[in-house]
Design a protein around this motif. Structure first.
Motif, short mmCIF file in Angstrom:
data_model
loop_
_atom_site.label_atom_id
_atom_site.label_comp_id
_atom_site.label_asym_id
_atom_site.label_seq_id
_atom_site.Cartn_x
_atom_site.Cartn_y
_atom_site.Cartn_z
N VAL A 38 2.10 21.04 -22.25
CA VAL A 38 3.49 20.67 -21.75
C VAL A 38 3.49 19.49 -20.64
O VAL A 38 3.02 20.03 -19.89
CB VAL A 38 4.35 21.80 -21.40
N MET A 39 4.19 18.54 -21.11
CA MET A 39 4.22 17.68 -19.98
C MET A 39 5.55 17.36 -19.31
O MET A 39 6.37 17.41 -19.87
CB MET A 39 3.92 16.49 -20.65
N GLY A 40 5.68 17.23 -17.94
CA GLY A 40 6.82 17.19 -17.22
C GLY A 40 7.01 15.93 -16.68
O GLY A 40 6.70 14.91 -17.17
N ARG A 41 7.88 15.80 -15.64
CA ARG A 41 8.20 14.74 -14.95
C ARG A 41 6.86 13.95 -14.64
O ARG A 41 5.99 14.56 -14.15
CB ARG A 41 9.21 14.76 -13.67
N ARG A 42 6.83 12.45 -14.43
CA ARG A 42 5.93 11.73 -14.09
C ARG A 42 4.44 11.71 -14.90
O ARG A 42 3.38 11.56 -14.73
CB ARG A 42 5.36 12.02 -12.67
N MET A 43 4.58 12.62 -15.99
CA MET A 43 3.44 12.80 -17.01
C MET A 43 2.52 13.81 -16.39
O MET A 43 1.12 13.97 -16.46
CB MET A 43 2.84 11.69 -17.57
N ASP A 44 3.24 14.73 -15.54
CA ASP A 44 2.61 15.86 -14.81
C ASP A 44 2.10 16.92 -15.88
O ASP A 44 3.02 17.42 -16.84
CB ASP A 44 3.16 16.53 -13.84
N ILE A 45 0.94 17.43 -16.03
CA ILE A 45 0.54 18.52 -16.94
C ILE A 45 0.98 19.91 -16.33
O ILE A 45 0.40 20.57 -15.36
CB ILE A 45 -0.87 18.51 -17.22
N LEU A 46 2.11 20.51 -17.03
CA LEU A 46 2.59 21.80 -16.37
C LEU A 46 1.90 22.96 -17.16
O LEU A 46 1.82 23.81 -16.59
CB LEU A 46 4.07 21.70 -16.88
N ASP A 47 1.53 23.04 -18.19
CA ASP A 47 0.90 24.09 -19.25
C ASP A 47 0.13 23.37 -20.23
O ASP A 47 0.25 22.46 -20.68
CB ASP A 47 1.97 25.05 -19.42
N TRP A 48 -0.87 24.48 -20.72
CA TRP A 48 -1.76 24.01 -21.77
C TRP A 48 -2.25 25.16 -22.59
O TRP A 48 -2.05 26.20 -21.91
CB TRP A 48 -2.90 23.26 -21.20
N ASN A 49 -2.64 24.98 -23.69
CA ASN A 49 -3.24 26.05 -24.51
C ASN A 49 -4.85 25.85 -24.39
O ASN A 49 -5.36 24.93 -23.97
CB ASN A 49 -2.95 26.25 -25.98
N PRO A 50 -5.55 26.96 -24.79
CA PRO A 50 -7.12 26.67 -24.60
C PRO A 50 -7.85 25.61 -25.47
O PRO A 50 -8.88 25.16 -25.21
CB PRO A 50 -7.51 28.12 -25.36
N MET A 51 -6.98 25.29 -26.54
CA MET A 51 -7.52 24.01 -27.26
C MET A 51 -7.41 22.94 -26.82
O MET A 51 -8.17 22.09 -26.91
CB MET A 51 -6.68 24.31 -28.60
N ALA A 52 -6.24 22.71 -26.00
CA ALA A 52 -5.91 21.53 -25.13
C ALA A 52 -7.26 21.33 -24.30
O ALA A 52 -7.73 20.40 -23.80
CB ALA A 52 -4.51 21.52 -24.43
N ALA A 53 -7.71 22.59 -23.52
CA ALA A 53 -8.79 22.71 -22.30
C ALA A 53 -9.94 22.21 -23.14
O ALA A 53 -10.87 21.54 -22.47
CB ALA A 53 -8.56 23.85 -21.68
N ALA A 54 -10.40 22.99 -24.33
CA ALA A 54 -11.54 22.46 -25.02
C ALA A 54 -11.68 21.17 -25.62
O ALA A 54 -12.73 20.61 -25.53
CB ALA A 54 -11.49 23.40 -26.39
N LEU A 55 -10.42 20.39 -26.00
CA LEU A 55 -10.46 19.18 -26.41
C LEU A 55 -10.62 18.19 -25.32
O LEU A 55 -11.30 17.05 -25.57
CB LEU A 55 -9.14 18.68 -27.01
N LEU A 56 -9.88 18.22 -24.17
CA LEU A 56 -9.74 17.39 -23.17
C LEU A 56 -10.43 17.66 -22.01
O LEU A 56 -11.47 16.82 -21.40
CB LEU A 56 -8.27 17.07 -22.88
N THR A 57 -10.13 18.53 -21.14
CA THR A 57 -10.70 19.16 -19.89
C THR A 57 -10.30 20.47 -19.43
O THR A 57 -9.22 20.65 -19.98
CB THR A 57 -10.52 17.96 -18.87
N ASP A 58 -10.90 21.09 -18.75
CA ASP A 58 -10.52 22.39 -18.08
C ASP A 58 -9.50 22.11 -16.95
O ASP A 58 -9.87 21.96 -15.75
CB ASP A 58 -11.58 23.13 -17.83
#
Length: 293
Positions: free
Chosen positions: A125-145
């Motif tokens: 989930v991306m918010g204002r300024r492209m801040d990362i507000l939330d993520w699922n385990p797959m996003a952490a596995a794909l991009l970064t923790d």
């Protein structure tokens, strides 16, 4: 007091305040060489405020009047108290315009539920300024923790430019980085008085020559959809499509999802990554936490 005297006193006040702020306090990288001036240089204040060095120099010299948005940005950069901020506005001959109070962004409950349901597709989930507000385990596995990243730096553009692993991950890093700059400029246009946006742009401009040059191109792009090739250290090369889905309950939040064409090696790679993420989650539970102002 004459207007000229006010301007000169404003300049002296700004010089005194910037001399008391270290580069580290302003979020700037430490330079190896010994600095000739105490505190921040004029060009550093200008970058952090997203204004030209000439504009800021004229402001200190009493040869330029400052707008309320610029004064608000300077107040944030120089860490002024409410009294100091009011004093600066008086010296500038401006009525005290308080910046709008922005509520801390939290993931919309519906988006949070969707994240929990997406077990084989990376999503955040991306918010204002492209801040990362939330993520699922797959996003952490794909991009970064993301849980290991300080909240103030949990921003997609910041990570693309500042995290060496993100540079290695993107096969065409320059294309991704340029697109991020264009999207961030579109976000900046939505709220010109956002002080945290000004600080983000200023910090990246000081840290990275490419960002500073591409920001100056004034390219604008929306966060909608696209594709990218990633070189993942575990599952190899992945060709993925991404879509940004607007949240009806909060237009300042978007759900970004990565998918692959069924039957392709990339689709198989996501399945392998999903299995690995599930095992990692079982061994070491990963918390998820939102919250960017």
């Amino acid at each position: 007091m004459s207007g000229q005297r006010d301007s000169n006193e404003l300049g002296e006040f700004l010089k005194a305040r910037r001399s008391g702020i270290s580069p580290r306090e302003a979020g700037l990288p430490e330079a190896g060489a010994r600095r000739r001036v105490r505190g921040l240089r004029r060009e550093e204040v200008a970058l952090l405020a997203s204004i030209s060095t000439d504009y800021y120099t004229r402001l200190e010299q009493g040869r330029r009047r400052a707008s309320a948005p610029v004064l608000n940005a300077l107040a944030a950069i120089l860490r002024l108290s409410e009294e100091e901020r009011a004093y600066m506005f008086e010296l500038a001959g401006k009525s005290l315009a308080r910046p709008p109070r922005r509520t801390v962004q939290k993931t919309h409950p519906q988006l949070h539920r969707v994240l929990n349901e997406l077990t084989t597709s990376p999503a955040l989930v991306m918010g204002r300024r492209m801040d990362i507000l939330d993520w699922n385990p797959m996003a952490a596995a794909l991009l970064t923790d993301f849980s290991r990243i300080p909240e103030r730096h949990r921003n997609y553009v910041w990570l693309v430019f500042s995290d060496p692993a993100m540079r290695e991950l993107h096969a065409d890093w320059e294309h991704t980085a340029r697109s991020c700059v264009a999207m961030l400029r579109r976000e900046a246009g939505r709220d010109p008085e956002d002080q945290r946006m000004a600080a983000l742009v200023g910090e990246l401009s000081v840290r990275d020559d490419d960002f500073r040059r591409w920001w100056g191109d004034h390219r604008v792009a929306g966060l909608s959809r696209g594709d990218k090739v990633l070189r993942h250290p575990l599952v190899g090369e992945l060709t993925l499509d991404w879509d940004a889905l607007a949240c009806a309950g909060d237009p300042d939040q978007q759900l970004v999802v990565w998918t692959a064409e069924p039957g392709t090696p990339s689709h198989d790679g996501l399945r392998i990554l999903s299995s690995w993420a599930a095992d990692a989650r079982h061994d070491t539970p990963q918390g998820r936490r939102g919250g960017s102002a």
